[in-house]
Design a protein around this motif. Structure first.
Motif, mmCIF file in Angstrom:
data_model
loop_
_atom_site.group_PDB
_atom_site.id
_atom_site.type_symbol
_atom_site.label_atom_id
_atom_site.label_comp_id
_atom_site.label_asym_id
_atom_site.label_seq_id
_atom_site.Cartn_x
_atom_site.Cartn_y
_atom_site.Cartn_z
ATOM 1 N N ASP A 211 -27.064 -0.120 -13.203
ATOM 2 C CA ASP A 211 -26.222 1.250 -12.384
ATOM 3 C C ASP A 211 -25.094 1.243 -11.640
ATOM 4 N N ASN A 212 -24.641 -0.492 -11.252
ATOM 5 C CA ASN A 212 -23.645 -0.509 -10.073
ATOM 6 C C ASN A 212 -23.162 -1.598 -10.869
ATOM 7 N N ALA B 60 -19.623 -3.541 -21.139
ATOM 8 C CA ALA B 60 -18.620 -3.485 -21.893
ATOM 9 C C ALA B 60 -17.971 -3.010 -20.497
ATOM 10 N N GLY B 61 -18.619 -1.822 -19.696
ATOM 11 C CA GLY B 61 -17.992 -2.024 -18.090
ATOM 12 C C GLY B 61 -17.432 -3.472 -17.421
ATOM 13 N N LEU B 62 -18.070 -4.887 -17.770
ATOM 14 C CA LEU B 62 -17.872 -5.517 -16.689
ATOM 15 C C LEU B 62 -16.648 -6.076 -16.999
ATOM 16 N N GLY B 63 -16.341 -6.196 -18.750
ATOM 17 C CA GLY B 63 -15.501 -7.089 -19.636
ATOM 18 C C GLY B 63 -16.513 -7.845 -20.249
ATOM 19 N N ALA B 64 -17.747 -7.178 -20.474
ATOM 20 C CA ALA B 64 -18.695 -8.820 -21.160
ATOM 21 C C ALA B 64 -18.761 -8.658 -23.046
ATOM 22 N N PRO B 65 -18.524 -9.086 -23.617
ATOM 23 C CA PRO B 65 -19.138 -8.674 -25.013
ATOM 24 C C PRO B 65 -20.417 -7.525 -25.280
ATOM 25 N N ASP C 284 -20.119 -0.717 -12.788
ATOM 26 C CA ASP C 284 -18.771 -0.471 -12.422
ATOM 27 C C ASP C 284 -17.972 -0.810 -11.011
ATOM 28 N N SER C 285 -19.638 -1.245 -9.803
ATOM 29 C CA SER C 285 -17.966 -1.853 -9.010
ATOM 30 C C SER C 285 -18.372 -3.309 -8.664
ATOM 31 N N ILE C 286 -18.584 -4.041 -9.870
ATOM 32 C CA ILE C 286 -18.363 -5.330 -10.219
ATOM 33 C C ILE C 286 -16.775 -5.439 -10.719
ATOM 34 N N LYS C 287 -16.319 -6.110 -10.158
ATOM 35 C CA LYS C 287 -14.587 -6.771 -10.223
ATOM 36 C C LYS C 287 -14.141 -7.792 -9.894
ATOM 37 N N ARG C 288 -13.068 -7.833 -10.862
ATOM 38 C CA ARG C 288 -12.458 -9.077 -10.697
ATOM 39 C C ARG C 288 -11.836 -9.836 -9.690
ATOM 40 N N GLY C 289 -12.074 -11.400 -9.331
ATOM 41 C CA GLY C 289 -11.618 -11.386 -7.901
ATOM 42 C C GLY C 289 -12.401 -10.735 -6.822
ATOM 43 N N LEU C 290 -13.201 -9.604 -6.707
ATOM 44 C CA LEU C 290 -13.273 -9.257 -5.364
ATOM 45 C C LEU C 290 -14.252 -10.372 -4.826
ATOM 46 N N GLU C 291 -14.173 -10.314 -3.817
ATOM 47 C CA GLU C 291 -15.401 -11.758 -3.101
ATOM 48 C C GLU C 291 -16.370 -11.125 -2.997
ATOM 49 N N GLU C 292 -16.543 -9.729 -2.767
ATOM 50 C CA GLU C 292 -18.035 -8.875 -2.655
ATOM 51 C C GLU C 292 -18.918 -8.844 -3.734
ATOM 52 N N SER C 293 -18.275 -8.915 -5.195
ATOM 53 C CA SER C 293 -18.783 -8.786 -6.408
ATOM 54 C C SER C 293 -19.324 -9.781 -6.667
#
Length: 355
Positions: free
Chosen positions: A211-212, A298-303, A214-223
Motif C-alpha cells: 500500500d505504501n 514495479a513502483g519500487l523498481g523491482a522485477p 510509492d513512498s519507498i525511495k532510493r537513497g532516502l534514509e526514512e525508506s
C-alpha cells in the motif's frame, strides 16, 4: 487438560536508526555475553562497517577475532566454527548482507553461542529470522538456526547500499502476503497448525509495503528505516510461529527451483516477488490482488517479469511445474501444475510473453 507449549525466541535488543553502528558494543554489553567476540563479515561490508565494529570493541578493551567470507557455503560455515574454537570466541557478530549474517547465524547455532546481527543492507528478512540459507551446487538449502540476540541496523549505511538490495528486501516482505495465504490453505486442507497472531503480523507487514510502495525511495534514509522495521516484523512473525511459514510459501518454492535451474541469475527477494505475483493469481484469479503486488513491485523498481530477472521464460514455466516437489510443504501448487497451465498463468500475469 491444555498442555501445549510454545518457546518463542526473539531478539532482546533491536536498535534501528541513523548512526547506530556506534552503539553496537553498547547493545551487546547489555546482553552480558561472555568471552571474545568473533566478527564475521565480507570484503565490502568489512570496509563499510566491520572495521568500525572491530575498532569499537578494541577501544572498549576487547580484541575481537575476525573472519572474512567471500561467498556463502557450508565450507564457510565450517571455517567460522573452526575459527571460533581456535580463538575461544564467546559469541559471534555478523556484519554485512545476507552472506555473513546467515553464515554467522548457522555457525552460532552449531556452536550453541549467542549471535548478533549487524546488517549493512536490507535485502531479506534473514537479518532477524531463525533460518539461514546457503547455496550448494545447483540448489539452495534453508536450515533452522537461532535468531539473533540483538539487531543493530544503521539506516545511514543501509540507505547507501545498492538500491537493488533494498528492492529485493521489499519484494521479500511483499511475498509474505502469498506465504500467509498458503499457510491458511494448508491449515484448511491439511490441518497444518496455524498461528493467527503470526499470520496477521506477517500479512499486515506485507500489505503495508504494497500500500505504501510509492513512498519507498532510493537513497532516502526514512525508506531504509521503514524497510528494516518491516524485515524485523517478518522475522518476529517466524519466531512466533516457530517456523518459516509466515514468510515462505509457494513463491519461495518457486524461487528455490529457479536457483537450481538458473543459479545466480537473480536476487532471492526479486525471485520471490515475481513468484508472489504468480501464486496470488493462482489463489484468486483475475480478480485477485496479484495486480496490486505487481504494481507495488514495479513502483519500487523491482522485477515483475522473467526478462527483468534475467531468466529465460522456459525456466519460469519449468520452475512452476516442478517447485511443488522441493519440500513437503502444502501450498497452492498442490501436487503440481502441468506445463500448459503454468504457461497460461505466467503469460496472463505478464511474467512471460511481454504482456
Amino acid at each position: 487438560m491444555f498442555d501445549k507449549t510454545t518457546w518463542i525466541r526473539l531478539p532482546r535488543n533491536v536498535v534501528v536508526g541513523h548512526g547506530v553502528l556506534s552503539e553496537t558494543t553498547d547493545a551487546i554489553a547489555e546482553l552480558h555475553l561472555g568471552g571474545r567476540p568473533l566478527v564475521v563479515t565480507s570484503p565490502t561490508a568489512r570496509e563499510v562497517a566491520g572495521e568500525r565494529v572491530v575498532a569499537d570493541f578494541a577501544d572498549g578493551g576487547t580484541e575481537p577475532a575476525t573472519v572474512v567470507v567471500e561467498r556463502a557455503s557450508f565450507g564457510a560455515v565450517e571455517r567460522v566454527i573452526e575459527t571460533a574454537r581456535e580463538t575461544e570466541a564467546g559469541f559471534l557478530v555478523g556484519v554485512g548482507g545476507g552472506k555473513p549474517i546467515d553464515i554467522a547465524k548457522m555457525a552460532s547455532d552449531s556452536l550453541d553461542m549467542g549471535f548478533v546481527s549487524v546488517p549493512t543492507a536490507a535485502s531479506h528478512d534473514g537479518i532477524v529470522s531463525g533460518r539461514g540459507s546457503v547455496p550448494e551446487g545447483d540448489s539452495r538449502h534453508s536450515v533452522a538456526a537461532e535468531p539473533p540476540l540483538a539487531v543493530v541496523a544503521d539506516t545511514e549505511i543501509i540507505a547507501d547500499a545498492p538500491w537493488e538490495l533494498t528492492t529485493a528486501g521489499c519484494a521479500d516482505i511483499i511475498s509474505n502476503y502469498t506465504a500467509v495465504r498458503d499457510w491458511q490453505l494448508a491449515n484448511r486442507l491439511q490441518n497444518v497448525e496455524y498461528s493467527e497472531y503470526a499470520g496477521a503480523l506477517s500479512q499486515m507487514t506485507a500489505e503495508m509495503l504494497v500500500d505504501n510502495a510509492d513512498s519507498i525511495k532510493r537513497g532516502l534514509e526514512e525508506s531504509a528505516w521503514v524497510v528494516v522495521k518491516a524485515l524485523v516484523s517478518s522475522g518476529v512473525a517466524m519466531s512466533i510461529a516457530g517456523s518459516s511459514r509466515p514468510a515462505s510459501g509457494a513463491e519461495h518454492l518457486f524461487s528455490h527451483q529457479l536457483d537450481r535451474i538458473a543459479p545466480g541469475a537473480a536476487l532471492h527477494g526479486h525471485q520471490v516477488g515475481v513468484g508472489s505475483i504468480l501464486t496470488e493469481y493462482l489463489h484468486s484469479g483475475e480478480a485477485g490482488r496479484w495486480k496490486n503486488i505487481r504494481d507495488a513491485l514495479a513502483g519500487l523498481g523491482a522485477p515483475t517479469a522473467a526478462a527483468e530477472l534475467g531468466i529465460d521464460e522456459t525456466a519460469i514455466v519449468e520452475a512452476l511445474t516442478t517447485a511443488h516437489a522441493i519440500r513437503d510443504r502444502y501450498t497452492i501448487l498442490g501436487n503440481g501444475m502441468n506445463e500448459s497451465a503454468a504457461r497460461e498463468v505466467a503469460t496472463t500475469t505478464g511474467v512471460i510473453g511481454g504482456k
